[in-house]
Design a protein around this motif. Structure first.
Motif, PDB file in Angstrom:
ATOM      1  N   UNK A 144      -1.897   5.004   3.570  1.00  0.00           N
ATOM      2  CA  UNK A 144      -1.795   4.125   4.866  1.00  0.00           C
ATOM      3  C   UNK A 144      -2.572   4.452   6.170  1.00  0.00           C
ATOM      4  N   UNK A 145      -3.012   3.812   6.957  1.00  0.00           N
ATOM      5  CA  UNK A 145      -3.940   4.103   7.860  1.00  0.00           C
ATOM      6  C   UNK A 145      -3.073   4.851   9.253  1.00  0.00           C
ATOM      7  N   UNK A 184       0.666  13.799   6.960  1.00  0.00           N
ATOM      8  CA  UNK A 184       0.143  13.771   8.325  1.00  0.00           C
ATOM      9  C   UNK A 184       0.292  14.837   9.375  1.00  0.00           C
ATOM     10  N   UNK A 185       1.037  15.909   8.789  1.00  0.00           N
ATOM     11  CA  UNK A 185       1.479  17.244   9.916  1.00  0.00           C
ATOM     12  C   UNK A 185       0.295  17.537  10.794  1.00  0.00           C
ATOM     13  N   UNK A 186      -1.031  17.335  10.275  1.00  0.00           N
ATOM     14  CA  UNK A 186      -1.832  17.884  11.099  1.00  0.00           C
ATOM     15  C   UNK A 186      -2.599  16.958  12.178  1.00  0.00           C
ATOM     16  N   UNK A 187      -2.009  15.442  12.278  1.00  0.00           N
ATOM     17  CA  UNK A 187      -2.235  14.635  13.361  1.00  0.00           C
ATOM     18  C   UNK A 187      -0.840  14.902  14.368  1.00  0.00           C
ATOM     19  N   UNK A 188      -1.184  15.449  15.333  1.00  0.00           N
ATOM     20  CA  UNK A 188      -0.044  15.955  16.308  1.00  0.00           C
ATOM     21  C   UNK A 188       0.874  14.867  16.704  1.00  0.00           C
ATOM     22  N   UNK A 189       0.312  13.624  17.372  1.00  0.00           N
ATOM     23  CA  UNK A 189       1.025  12.742  17.726  1.00  0.00           C
ATOM     24  C   UNK A 189       1.912  12.013  16.412  1.00  0.00           C
ATOM     25  N   UNK A 190       1.207  11.841  15.568  1.00  0.00           N
ATOM     26  CA  UNK A 190       1.949  11.450  14.270  1.00  0.00           C
ATOM     27  C   UNK A 190       2.971  11.998  13.923  1.00  0.00           C
ATOM     28  N   UNK A 226       0.690  -1.246  -0.147  1.00  0.00           N
ATOM     29  CA  UNK A 226      -0.036  -0.032  -0.088  1.00  0.00           C
ATOM     30  C   UNK A 226       0.794   1.196  -0.025  1.00  0.00           C
ATOM     31  N   UNK A 227       0.679   2.245  -0.927  1.00  0.00           N
ATOM     32  CA  UNK A 227       1.441   3.500  -0.865  1.00  0.00           C
ATOM     33  C   UNK A 227       1.581   3.877   0.501  1.00  0.00           C
TER      34      UNK A 227
END
Length: 110
Positions: free
Chosen positions: A9-10, A40-46, A4-5
């Motif tokens: 991904x989830x 994914x910059x908007x998802x703080x922990x990620x 999966x690119x």
């Protein structure tokens, strides 16, 4: 196994990749991490996990593609007060001795 690119991904897959990628000890993972950070910059922990992994390889907090600290970040709005910092930054880049056709990563030729 179906590949999966990374961008599709989830969250769990991205978190796992970002946290385990440091075990590769390879700078070749940096472009993948940078692409993931953009997505994914908007998802703080990620985002923190991805940035920490990048920082294990290079000093991400202090350098960008040229090796020079950019006067802002992704969310900085250019205003009348800070635009001169950006002009100086760009002029500094223009004055560097770049080799035609050479690719650079964090100020280092590849």
């Amino acid at each position: 196994m179906l590949a999966v690119p990374l961008g599709e991904g989830n969250k769990a897959a991205v978190d796992t990749f970002a946290s385990e990628v440091i075990t590769t000890l390879s700078l070749e993972v940096i472009p993948y991490l940078m692409a993931l950070l953009e997505e994914w910059d908007s998802i703080r922990d990620t985002s923190v996990m991805i940035r920490d992994s990048i920082d294990c390889f290079i000093n991400f907090k202090e350098h960008h593609w040229s090796g020079e600290k950019v006067p802002g970040d992704y969310h900085t709005v250019i205003t009348n007060e800070n635009y001169k910092d950006y002009v100086s930054y760009v002029k500094g880049l223009a004055n560097k001795k770049w080799e035609k056709g050479q690719k650079y990563f964090y100020g280092h030729p590849l």
